[in-house]
Design a protein around this motif. Structure first.
Motif, PDB file in Angstrom:
ATOM      1  N   GLN A 190       1.984  -7.971  -7.840  1.00 29.79           N
ATOM      2  CA  GLN A 190       1.106  -8.571  -6.826  1.00 29.79           C
ATOM      3  C   GLN A 190       1.707  -9.869  -6.284  1.00 29.79           C
ATOM      4  OE1 GLN A 190      -2.493  -8.787  -9.208  1.00 29.79           O
ATOM      5  NE2 GLN A 190      -3.355  -6.978  -8.218  1.00 29.79           N
TER       6      GLN A 190
ATOM      7  N   LYS B 144      -0.049  -3.553  -2.358  1.00 34.13           N
ATOM      8  CA  LYS B 144      -1.443  -3.661  -1.921  1.00 34.13           C
ATOM      9  C   LYS B 144      -2.254  -2.439  -2.350  1.00 34.13           C
ATOM     10  CE  LYS B 144       0.002  -7.300   0.410  1.00 34.13           C
ATOM     11  NZ  LYS B 144      -0.191  -8.663  -0.113  1.00 34.13           N
ATOM     12  N   HIS B 145      -3.556  -2.643  -2.463  1.00 34.92           N
ATOM     13  CA  HIS B 145      -4.510  -1.556  -2.758  1.00 34.92           C
ATOM     14  C   HIS B 145      -4.202  -0.847  -4.072  1.00 34.92           C
ATOM     15  CE1 HIS B 145      -5.830  -2.261   1.333  1.00 34.92           C
ATOM     16  NE2 HIS B 145      -4.599  -2.009   1.766  1.00 34.92           N
ATOM     17  N   ILE B 146      -3.663  -1.591  -5.022  1.00 33.86           N
ATOM     18  CA  ILE B 146      -3.403  -1.058  -6.351  1.00 33.86           C
ATOM     19  C   ILE B 146      -4.103  -1.950  -7.376  1.00 33.86           C
ATOM     20  CG2 ILE B 146      -1.644  -0.581  -8.103  1.00 33.86           C
ATOM     21  CD1 ILE B 146       0.326   0.004  -5.888  1.00 33.86           C
ATOM     22  N   GLY B 147      -4.821  -1.329  -8.269  1.00 36.21           N
ATOM     23  CA  GLY B 147      -5.492  -2.070  -9.328  1.00 36.21           C
ATOM     24  C   GLY B 147      -5.111  -1.511 -10.683  1.00 36.21           C
TER      25      GLY B 147
ATOM     26  N   ASN C 138      -7.125  -7.493  -1.291  1.00 37.04           N
ATOM     27  CA  ASN C 138      -6.582  -6.213  -0.811  1.00 37.04           C
ATOM     28  C   ASN C 138      -6.897  -5.036  -1.725  1.00 37.04           C
ATOM     29  OD1 ASN C 138      -4.165  -5.544  -2.668  1.00 37.04           O
ATOM     30  ND2 ASN C 138      -3.783  -7.676  -2.119  1.00 37.04           N
ATOM     31  N   ASN C 139      -7.348  -5.303  -2.989  1.00 35.07           N
ATOM     32  CA  ASN C 139      -7.637  -4.166  -3.865  1.00 35.07           C
ATOM     33  C   ASN C 139      -9.075  -4.157  -4.388  1.00 35.07           C
ATOM     34  OD1 ASN C 139      -7.748  -6.084  -5.915  1.00 35.07           O
ATOM     35  ND2 ASN C 139      -6.055  -5.259  -7.107  1.00 35.07           N
TER      36      ASN C 139
ATOM     37  N   THR D 229     -10.889  -0.946  -3.655  1.00 36.09           N
ATOM     38  CA  THR D 229     -10.282   0.113  -4.468  1.00 36.09           C
ATOM     39  C   THR D 229     -10.831   0.051  -5.894  1.00 36.09           C
ATOM     40  OG1 THR D 229      -8.248   0.113  -3.165  1.00 36.09           O
ATOM     41  CG2 THR D 229      -8.093   0.995  -5.390  1.00 36.09           C
TER      42      THR D 229
ATOM     43  N   LYS E 205      -5.531   3.518  -7.639  1.00 33.86           N
ATOM     44  CA  LYS E 205      -5.035   3.408  -6.268  1.00 33.86           C
ATOM     45  C   LYS E 205      -5.747   4.406  -5.367  1.00 33.86           C
ATOM     46  CE  LYS E 205      -1.002   6.507  -6.510  1.00 33.86           C
ATOM     47  NZ  LYS E 205       0.460   6.603  -6.286  1.00 33.86           N
TER      48      LYS E 205
ATOM     49  N   LYS F  44     -10.457   6.988  -2.328  1.00 35.54           N
ATOM     50  CA  LYS F  44     -10.350   5.561  -2.664  1.00 35.54           C
ATOM     51  C   LYS F  44     -10.675   5.337  -4.134  1.00 35.54           C
ATOM     52  CE  LYS F  44     -10.953   1.272  -0.206  1.00 35.54           C
ATOM     53  NZ  LYS F  44      -9.568   1.356   0.238  1.00 35.54           N
TER      54      LYS F  44
END
Length: 500
Positions: free
Chosen positions: A252, A260-263, A342-343, A346, A401, A408
């Motif tokens: 990150q 982005k958009h990854i947890g 950004n996440n 998600t 993700k 989502k």
């Protein structure tokens, strides 16, 4: 106090098996490159790669039922099993190359032959196992697999599991002798010792705190020397983030679009370990069962013979738990601080989708020791409380993700390689099959991040990994040749003595 940036070619963050594998590959492909390793802890292989923090299974789908899923129409999909088996063959080939070149020694220090078995109870599960066996036993990669639902044969295969079993429910098992027990902690340390002898700079007790892109396209890494609290800056053309659960926060910080958009969702684990030598001596296999209905893939129960420090051990588990830490040595704020603008959606979507997982984890956290013993007795009916202790295993951060298939906030139960479009930085996220497929994953990374070198490197890659780019399923003669050579190189053809 800080010092001037120290330039290098490659920086590896985290001294686990993935960094060790990538370092060993690059050292062979580009021995003139300078490589630096930064590890927060005092030694290599102390987090996920440590022998007490994972199951030590050479994952090749020989016994893991979750790699052969049953479709809604009742058919069994074996494609994932074939893929994972092939990927483990790559690891064995590379390890064999290192041994044959005398770059590392004594394979028994990290790998031993051990039968892999699948065991199921109940008519429906027995039917599934028989159909799975019929499909896999026709595949060359699974040659030698046996099936039995005969009580006497099962007593011969797994005496401890059959001892005192009074249930009239159908029971069956498959057995294949080409399985392995792998001490990934020992392997990691062996590989880093090799790299250090080749001039790779190892920096223990060094915590990477930040990363940023410089004006000339390099990556600047901010490092704290924990022994004297000194801040250092190092720059490199390429950075690999192989920090286990610590990889996501560092990814990150790179700010690359791919981050982005990854947890991440952390799951902790416990194993029961046997302390009775007489019980340990009665079992000699890795025996995997089937996850209960509604339970996640990570919950597949297994009873494992292990070889740690040349001593035979017996472990049962895993039992899942929850901790907000991303590493065993991490912070309770890890999960919270991983949520970014950004996440956030998600992560929220995953929270709604994964209520069954949340319920399962709560149930696991609340398990009493007696409840754990009840689960153990499904494998070992005569298990005694006093023969078993609890050991805390490693933290695993499952990737969350947005995917086309799952939508989502989809939870990924696997290994994810994330890299910048220009190949200057890459990170490894996720969990199983992880270490077993390290060579496959790192060759994939090399293809993605060093495309301009691949043509020149291909002959060397083929020397190290003869089946590189070739399907072993479609080339049975090559598989037979490779299987024979790796069996000899890794000493997998005969049982080795151990200390009791």
């Amino acid at each position: 106090m800080s010092n001037r940036p120290g330039k290098t070619d490659v920086i590896l963050i985290g001294a686990g098996v993935m960094s060790a594998t990538l370092g060993a590959l690059l050292q062979e492909l580009a021995p003139e490159w300078e490589i630096k390793v930064f590890e927060k802890l005092s030694t290599a292989g102390e987090e996920s790669s440590n022998e007490w923090n994972n199951a030590g299974t050479g994952h090749s789908a020989l016994c893991e039922l979750n790699y052969t899923s049953e479709k809604p129409d009742g058919s069994i999909d074996i494609n994932k099993a074939l893929k994972i088996n092939e990927q483990f063959q790559l690891s064995k080939q590379f390890w064999s190359y290192l041994i044959n070149k005398d770059l590392i020694r004594q394979p028994q220090d990290f790998i031993r032959p051990l039968p892999h078995m699948s065991m199921v109870i109940g008519e429906k599960n027995v039917d599934f196992l028989k159909r799975r066996f019929d499909l896999l036993s026709n595949q060359l990669l699974f040659q030698g697999m046996e099936y039995s639902d005969n009580t006497e044969k099962l007593k011969e295969w797994m005496p401890l599991i059959m001892e005192g079993r009074s249930s009239n429910e159908p029971i069956a098992a498959t057995k294949i002798d080409s399985g392995t027990d792998v001490n990934f902690g020992a392997l990691t340390r062996i590989l880093f010792n090799h790299l250090e002898s080749k001039g790779v700079e190892m920096n223990y007790n060094h915590s990477v705190e930040d990363m940023k892109r410089t004006s000339d396209g390099l990556w600047e890494v901010k490092v704290i020397d924990l022994e004297n609290e000194k801040i250092e800056y190092h720059t490199a053309k390429f950075v690999f983030i192989g920090a286990g659960g610590g990889s996501l926060p560092l990814l990150q910080k790179t700010g690359i679009p791919e981050s982005k958009h990854i947890g991440g969702f952390p799951v902790s684990g416990l194993f029961m370990v046997c302390n009775n030598p007489a019980v340990i001596a009665k079992h000699h296999a890795k025996v995997y069962g089937k996850a209960k209905v509604g339970a996640p893939p990570m919950s597949v129960p297994h009873l494992d013979t292990r070889y740690i420090d040349n001593k035979k051990s017996l472990l049962f588990g895993p039992f899942a738990g929850f901790s907000p830490k991303f590493l065993k040595t991490g912070s309770n704020l890890d999960l919270l601080t991983s949520v970014k603008p950004n996440n956030a959606f998600t992560m929220l979507a995953a929270g709604v989708k994964e209520l069954p997982l949340t319920k399962y984890l709560i149930q696991q956290v609340l398990l009493s020791n007696e409840k754990r013993m009840e689960e153990l007795r499904e494998f070992i009916p005569e298990a005694k409380d006093e023969d078993w202790d609890i050991v805390v295993a490693g933290q695993r951060v499952q990737v969350i993700k947005d995917t086309e298939a799952g939508g989502k906030g989809t939870l990924q139960f696997g290994t994810e390689l994330i890299n910048a479009a220009d190949g200057s930085v890459a990170a490894l996220l996720g969990a199983s099959p992880g270490a077993s497929t390290a060579v496959h994953v790192m060759l994939d990374l090399i293809e993605r991040c060093f495309p301009h070198y691949i043509e020149d490197w291909q002959p060397k890659i083929k020397e190290m990994v003869p089946s590189y780019g070739i399907s072993l399923v479609e080339n049975p003669e090559l598989f037979q040749e490779i299987h024979a050579s790796t069996t000899v190189a890794l000493g997998l053809g005969e049982e080795l003595p151990v200390y009791s």
